[in-house]
Enzyme design. Structure first.
Site: not given
Length: 332
Positions: A134, A179, A182, A202
């Site tokens: 992020a 992310g 991900e 996270e």
């Protein structure tokens, strides 16, 4: 004649460079089309212009061009059919900011309808980083509603990547956190160099994986191990990731810092000679079948198998076997 008042590029920007950016879908602001009859049309820069001739257009620039943070490279020659998605947000370590996500979404959308693409490789041009996750600087400026909407869009992007019909490979040469991991999990296959660091971190930021990681990781490595990794925010290296089934291949880093990419390219070259429709249907069968009971999965397999029976590629595969020669698949 149509005039485009471009609000994206400064006075030093080349007209054709700006045009190329629009056609690649890398402009995300609005631009104004002024037609010969005086009509004005406001168009979103997130979509490429179509049917607009260079010979019949004039570009007027009033602002700085948006930087390219995600680009596309189509390989040629013996690698024709392999496409690379290049992540190149150098100043922010490929952090998932608004522009990055917008450009990635545009490119992935383009690939989803391109039957000539047989394998897609996601790689980074930023040394030592695949994707740092992020963009916390952007996120800090969002209120709760804006943050929720942005993460929803991020989750949608990962689903879009996972839904690409052709095989996808993430080449992790360096850090892949939050992310960033991900994004790699949304791909079908993953390669990593041994010193790469990856993890869903996270919980160390007061969050949980929100772009598909909490669902894809358990399906990949098992629920017990996934819980340990997510609860602790633990980072693992390439070799450990290989042992737990998080990546398909792990290699020692090379002097040019792109060992995982080289391994991914080699893997793509192993897929490339196979019948493209058969490969796509195999992906469809596995992706859909793994989510249902075995009886329903068998029905899915039958439906996917039925799609390849009438293809020319199936006939070519049979003929090549009988004639004892390599098949020449056309994707038809």
């Amino acid at each position: 004649m149509t005039t485009l008042l471009c609000r994206l590029a400064g006075p030093r920007c080349s007209s054709w460079r700006c045009l190329g950016a629009v056609l690649r879908g890398t402009h995300s602001r609005a631009y104004l089309l002024i037609h010969r009859d005086g009509a004005r049309t406001l168009a979103g820069g997130s979509r490429p212009l179509t049917g607009h001739s260079r010979a019949h257009s004039r570009w007027q620039h009033t602002e700085a061009a948006e930087p390219v943070e995600v680009d596309l490279k189509r390989l040629a020659g013996g690698d024709d059919g392999i496409v690379e998605v290049l992540m190149c947000r150098h100043k922010a370590r490929n952090a998932l900011g608004h522009v990055f996500v917008s450009q990635m979404r545009e490119l992935v959308s383009t690939l989803s309808n391109d039957s000539a693409v047989r394998v897609v490789v996601f790689r980074s041009l930023v040394s030592g980083v695949f994707c740092a996750g992020a963009d916390l600087k952007e996120r800090a400026l969002m209120n709760n509603t804006e943050s929720d909407l942005f993460v929803h869009g991020l989750r949608s992007l990962m689903t879009q990547i996972a839904s690409l019909p052709m095989p996808t490979i993430a080449a992790m040469d360096g850090v892949a956190l939050g992310g960033g991991l991900e994004l790699a999990l949304a791909c079908d296959l993953r390669t990593a160099e041994h010193s790469a660091q990856m993890g869903l971190i996270e919980t160390t930021r007061g969050l949980l994986p929100g772009a598909g990681g909490s669902q894809r990781l358990p399906r990949m490595v098992g629920i017990t191990l996934a819980k340990e990794l997510i609860f602790t925010g633990k980072r693992v290296g390439g070799q450990t990731a290989l042992e737990m089934g998080l990546v398909n291949r792990a290699v020692e880093q090379n002097q040019t810092g792109d060992a995982a990419y080289r391994e991914a390219l080699g893997l793509a070259r192993e897929i490339l000679p196979q019948a493209p429709i058969a490969v796509r249907m195999a992906k469809e069968a596995m992706n859909r079948g793994v989510e249902v009971d075995i009886s329903s999965a068998m029905a899915i397999e039958r439906m996917c198998y039925a799609q390849v029976i009438p293809t020319r590629d199936r006939q070519e595969g049979m003929a090549a076997f009988i004639e004892k020669r390599p098949p020449r698949y056309s994707g038809e």
